[in-house]
Design a protein around this motif. Structure first.
Motif, PDB file in Angstrom:
ATOM      1  N   GLY A 136      47.490  37.120 -30.319  1.00 23.04           N
ATOM      2  CA  GLY A 136      46.699  36.738 -31.570  1.00 23.04           C
ATOM      3  C   GLY A 136      45.111  36.732 -31.155  1.00 23.04           C
ATOM      4  O   GLY A 136      44.263  37.477 -32.230  1.00 23.04           O
ATOM      5  N   ALA A 137      44.978  36.160 -30.139  1.00 21.49           N
ATOM      6  CA  ALA A 137      43.562  36.296 -29.697  1.00 21.49           C
ATOM      7  C   ALA A 137      42.866  37.615 -29.429  1.00 21.49           C
ATOM      8  O   ALA A 137      41.753  38.157 -29.713  1.00 21.49           O
ATOM      9  CB  ALA A 137      43.331  35.531 -28.398  1.00 21.49           C
ATOM     10  N   MET A 138      43.729  38.293 -28.839  1.00 18.39           N
ATOM     11  CA  MET A 138      43.458  39.808 -28.588  1.00 18.39           C
ATOM     12  C   MET A 138      43.200  40.700 -29.946  1.00 18.39           C
ATOM     13  O   MET A 138      42.465  41.632 -29.857  1.00 18.39           O
ATOM     14  CB  MET A 138      44.433  40.464 -27.657  1.00 18.39           C
ATOM     15  CG  MET A 138      44.437  40.041 -26.216  1.00 18.39           C
ATOM     16  SD  MET A 138      45.759  40.283 -25.348  1.00 18.39           S
ATOM     17  CE  MET A 138      45.016  42.034 -24.853  1.00 18.39           C
ATOM     18  N   ILE A 139      43.844  40.497 -30.957  1.00 20.82           N
ATOM     19  CA  ILE A 139      43.926  41.152 -32.048  1.00 20.82           C
ATOM     20  C   ILE A 139      42.317  40.654 -32.910  1.00 20.82           C
ATOM     21  O   ILE A 139      41.685  41.590 -33.376  1.00 20.82           O
ATOM     22  CB  ILE A 139      44.835  40.825 -33.128  1.00 20.82           C
ATOM     23  CG1 ILE A 139      46.342  41.354 -32.605  1.00 20.82           C
ATOM     24  CG2 ILE A 139      44.783  41.431 -34.582  1.00 20.82           C
ATOM     25  CD1 ILE A 139      47.650  41.227 -33.231  1.00 20.82           C
ATOM     26  N   VAL A 140      42.112  39.438 -32.541  1.00 16.55           N
ATOM     27  CA  VAL A 140      41.092  39.118 -33.282  1.00 16.55           C
ATOM     28  C   VAL A 140      39.988  39.543 -32.628  1.00 16.55           C
ATOM     29  O   VAL A 140      38.576  40.123 -33.270  1.00 16.55           O
ATOM     30  CB  VAL A 140      40.798  37.453 -33.127  1.00 16.55           C
ATOM     31  CG1 VAL A 140      39.363  36.849 -33.470  1.00 16.55           C
ATOM     32  CG2 VAL A 140      41.784  36.865 -34.259  1.00 16.55           C
ATOM     33  N   ALA A 141      39.862  39.741 -31.277  1.00 14.71           N
ATOM     34  CA  ALA A 141      38.861  40.230 -30.492  1.00 14.71           C
ATOM     35  C   ALA A 141      38.610  41.817 -30.876  1.00 14.71           C
ATOM     36  O   ALA A 141      37.433  42.139 -31.116  1.00 14.71           O
ATOM     37  CB  ALA A 141      39.073  40.048 -28.702  1.00 14.71           C
ATOM     38  N   GLY A 142      39.666  42.418 -30.795  1.00 15.69           N
ATOM     39  CA  GLY A 142      39.707  43.927 -31.225  1.00 15.69           C
ATOM     40  C   GLY A 142      39.221  44.173 -32.573  1.00 15.69           C
ATOM     41  O   GLY A 142      38.478  45.015 -32.852  1.00 15.69           O
ATOM     42  N   PHE A 143      39.562  43.373 -33.501  1.00 12.38           N
ATOM     43  CA  PHE A 143      39.171  43.311 -34.947  1.00 12.38           C
ATOM     44  C   PHE A 143      37.506  43.373 -34.805  1.00 12.38           C
ATOM     45  O   PHE A 143      36.837  44.013 -35.557  1.00 12.38           O
ATOM     46  CB  PHE A 143      39.453  42.242 -35.817  1.00 12.38           C
ATOM     47  CG  PHE A 143      39.602  42.778 -37.155  1.00 12.38           C
ATOM     48  CD1 PHE A 143      40.374  43.070 -38.157  1.00 12.38           C
ATOM     49  CD2 PHE A 143      38.184  42.205 -37.991  1.00 12.38           C
ATOM     50  CE1 PHE A 143      40.257  43.414 -39.204  1.00 12.38           C
ATOM     51  CE2 PHE A 143      38.010  42.304 -39.155  1.00 12.38           C
ATOM     52  CZ  PHE A 143      39.090  42.884 -39.999  1.00 12.38           C
ATOM     53  N   GLY A 144      37.206  42.315 -34.174  1.00 15.93           N
ATOM     54  CA  GLY A 144      35.616  42.160 -34.194  1.00 15.93           C
ATOM     55  C   GLY A 144      34.916  43.491 -33.471  1.00 15.93           C
ATOM     56  O   GLY A 144      33.957  44.052 -33.833  1.00 15.93           O
ATOM     57  N   MET A 145      35.484  43.891 -32.466  1.00 19.45           N
ATOM     58  CA  MET A 145      34.993  45.108 -31.680  1.00 19.45           C
ATOM     59  C   MET A 145      34.895  46.291 -32.641  1.00 19.45           C
ATOM     60  O   MET A 145      33.778  47.013 -32.793  1.00 19.45           O
ATOM     61  CB  MET A 145      35.667  45.468 -30.452  1.00 19.45           C
ATOM     62  CG  MET A 145      35.072  46.671 -29.701  1.00 19.45           C
ATOM     63  SD  MET A 145      35.805  46.687 -27.884  1.00 19.45           S
ATOM     64  CE  MET A 145      37.538  47.285 -28.312  1.00 19.45           C
ATOM     65  N   GLY A 146      35.943  46.360 -33.491  1.00 18.81           N
ATOM     66  CA  GLY A 146      35.706  47.539 -34.522  1.00 18.81           C
ATOM     67  C   GLY A 146      34.633  47.378 -35.655  1.00 18.81           C
ATOM     68  O   GLY A 146      34.323  48.342 -36.138  1.00 18.81           O
ATOM     69  N   LEU A 147      34.200  46.367 -35.893  1.00 18.36           N
ATOM     70  CA  LEU A 147      33.094  45.699 -36.899  1.00 18.36           C
ATOM     71  C   LEU A 147      31.882  46.383 -36.205  1.00 18.36           C
ATOM     72  O   LEU A 147      30.901  46.212 -36.910  1.00 18.36           O
ATOM     73  CB  LEU A 147      33.217  44.451 -37.237  1.00 18.36           C
ATOM     74  CG  LEU A 147      34.334  44.169 -38.246  1.00 18.36           C
ATOM     75  CD1 LEU A 147      34.217  42.489 -38.329  1.00 18.36           C
ATOM     76  CD2 LEU A 147      34.438  44.770 -39.669  1.00 18.36           C
ATOM     77  N   VAL A 148      31.726  46.277 -34.973  1.00 24.33           N
ATOM     78  CA  VAL A 148      30.601  46.680 -34.365  1.00 24.33           C
ATOM     79  C   VAL A 148      30.284  47.979 -34.116  1.00 24.33           C
ATOM     80  O   VAL A 148      28.807  48.553 -34.315  1.00 24.33           O
ATOM     81  CB  VAL A 148      30.441  45.853 -32.888  1.00 24.33           C
ATOM     82  CG1 VAL A 148      28.974  46.110 -32.141  1.00 24.33           C
ATOM     83  CG2 VAL A 148      30.553  44.342 -33.163  1.00 24.33           C
ATOM     84  N   PHE A 149      31.068  48.984 -33.585  1.00 24.37           N
ATOM     85  CA  PHE A 149      30.676  50.335 -33.218  1.00 24.37           C
ATOM     86  C   PHE A 149      29.970  51.185 -34.301  1.00 24.37           C
ATOM     87  O   PHE A 149      28.950  51.395 -34.120  1.00 24.37           O
ATOM     88  CB  PHE A 149      32.236  50.821 -32.905  1.00 24.37           C
ATOM     89  CG  PHE A 149      32.860  50.703 -31.688  1.00 24.37           C
ATOM     90  CD1 PHE A 149      32.040  50.673 -30.405  1.00 24.37           C
ATOM     91  CD2 PHE A 149      34.143  50.290 -31.459  1.00 24.37           C
ATOM     92  CE1 PHE A 149      32.438  50.297 -29.160  1.00 24.37           C
ATOM     93  CE2 PHE A 149      34.773  50.084 -30.170  1.00 24.37           C
ATOM     94  CZ  PHE A 149      33.969  50.222 -29.086  1.00 24.37           C
TER      95      PHE A 149
END
Length: 495
Positions: free
Chosen positions: A378-391
């Motif tokens: 779950g933590a990794m999904i949250v972090a990955g979702f955040g990364m996608g919002l930045v690129f």
């Protein structure tokens, strides 16, 4: 205004308006032509990491050699990005883009044929040289080819491909090493090249900056300065951050980069116009890029090893487990790109970095020597979702903050900051890890990983604050601000 070179007489003619050019190929074909070479380059940033143990056995490589299998690529790549963008502006972006693909592929073949550590390190450095031409020009060519109304969506899809390369790097490396030999992580670049080059020539037009001249003193100063700084960063852990050679390298880099700034203030056609740094959107977007890559690359470097130790897994299994994080940008980045104009790039970046910080902190709080993967996914999904919002918003804001003729320079500057941030994050988090723990046992690994990732959390959250300072609507100022001659007249100092 950008120009397109005619194929017959070698002269120049005005480039047609973006919307007029879009009848030839669908949007996805244009994105593929720009993104496929970039995918190859980004993949090689991480693909080597899971093959290092096999390389050590076959090449009888020392620990220092293994570090340089990674660092030789990072060093030449990060330090030549500005030069690659400048060469594209001067000699033709498509021409230099294709040349970068060719150099990258030939050096990949050399990597696959290497039978000593020295040969592999030299070939990896040459790979970085080719990559430095491909990465910034990929983004510039895409911005040239896509109409304004579709640009942010295209940047989102381009960012998704970049994120997929980050995601698949450890997985591809692990799969190749387990199923074939480590050399095949380099040989797979050859068929990509054979597809990419004719696709680029068929789909992308040539463009350049009219009457541009190379800023050779600026290129030499910034390259030498960045080499000193990046060399110090990647060797800080092994040499000791307080050692004389590291301090001397940082000092030399500071002097050379200061001289670069002084020269750029007086250069008639500067490599990096200093007017960029009077634009709040450009400055803070670069700070966002540096902080995100600091946290992401440093943390993934540790997590890839953590998943191999707690409990013991193969490199391929560990790489697959990181996909919950690294695959998310593939799905989120296109949406973020499409929403950039409506919501504001800074807001999306701030939300993305906040989610990354939450995800990293969550991982740190639950990590133990035997934590079930179900408690971390779950933590990794949250972090990955955040990364996608930045690129995608970062790319969109950086390009929007400068005029069309300066997109190559802006892209080169942003990619340089991004790579330095990633190198610094990996070096600093590794140093903190070594100070507090070790890789001898899973328990000791967790003891070192926890304080290291907390530093990543702090830097990522600082980046979120920087993102909030970005204006909601970003546009370049026409005329004088993007004119190199006017910039020189405004900022030059009388000797």
């Amino acid at each position: 205004m950008s120009t397109i070179r005619s194929g017959e007489g070698g002269g120049t003619a005005p480039r047609p308006a973006p919307d007029a050019r879009q009848g030839r190929f669908p949007l996805w074909v244009t994105i593929l032509a720009c993104s496929l070479p970039m995918f190859m380059v980004a993949l090689d940033n991480l693909v080597v990491s899971t093959a290092l143990r096999s390389m050590a056995v076959d090449l009888q490589a020392s620990t220092t050699d293994l570090q340089w299998f990674v660092n030789a690529y990072v060093l030449s790549f990060a330090c030549l990005l500005l030069t690659g963008a400048a060469l594209g502006d001067r000699f033709g972006r498509r021409r230099v883009f294709v040349l970068g693909i060719v150099v990258f592929t030939i050096s990949s073949i050399a990597c696959g044929l290497a039978d000593s550590s020295a040969q592999l390190i030299a070939a990896r450095a040459l790979q970085g040289l080719g990559a430095a031409a491909v990465m910034p020009l990929s983004l510039t060519l895409l911005a040239e080819e896509v109409p304004d109304r579709k640009r942010n969506l295209a940047l989102g899809l381009w960012s998704a491909v970049s994120g997929m390369a980050v995601a698949l790097g450890p997985v591809v490396g692990g799969a190749v090493v387990e199923g074939l030999d480590w050399q095949w992580i380099f040989w797979i670049n050859v068929p990509v090249c054979l597809v990419a080059i004719p696709l680029v020539f068929a789909v992308l037009g040539e463009s350049s900056v009219p009457a541009s001249r190379l800023d050779l003193p600026g290129m030499l100063l910034v390259t030498a300065g960045l080499v000193s700084v990046v060399w110090a960063i990647v060797n800080g852990e092994s040499e000791g951050w307080s050692s004389g050679v590291i301090i001397a390298a940082f000092a030399a880099g500071a002097v050379l980069l200061s001289l670069f700034v002084l020269w750029e203030r007086r250069a008639r056609q500067p490599l990096l116009p200093l007017s960029f740094y009077r634009k709040r959107a450009f400055v803070f977007s670069n700070l966002v890029s540096a902080s995100m890559y600091f946290g992401v690359f440093g943390s993934i470097f540790l997590l890839a090893q953590f998943f191999q130790m707690a409990p013991v897994r193969t490199p391929l299994e560990a790489g697959v487990l990181t996909l919950a994080w690294t695959l998310m940008p593939m799905f989120v980045a296109p949406v973020a790109g499409a929403l950039t104009n409506r919501l504001g790039g800074g807001r999306l970046m701030a939300a993305g970095l906040l989610l990354q910080g939450i995800g990293l902190a969550w991982i740190d709080l639950v990590a133990t020597s035997d934590t079930p993967y179900s408690r971390m996914v779950g933590a990794m999904i949250v972090a990955g979702f955040g990364m996608g919002l930045v690129f995608a918003p970062t790319a969109a804001v950086v390009l929007a903050s400068v005029g069309p003729q300066n997109r190559g320079k802006a892209s080169g500057a942003n990619n340089t900051v991004r790579e330095i941030g990633g190198a610094l994050g990996t070096a600093i988090l590794s140093s903190v890890f070594v100070h507090y723990g070790s890789d001898r046992t899973a328990e000791e690994f967790v003891e070192g990983m926890r304080p290291a990732i907390w530093i990543g959390v702090a830097v990522v959250l600082l980046g979120a604050l920087c993102a909030l300072a970005i204006p909601r609507h970003v546009a370049s100022s026409p005329g004088e601000e993007d004119d190199p001659v006017a910039e020189r007249e405004r900022t030059s100092v009388t000797p």
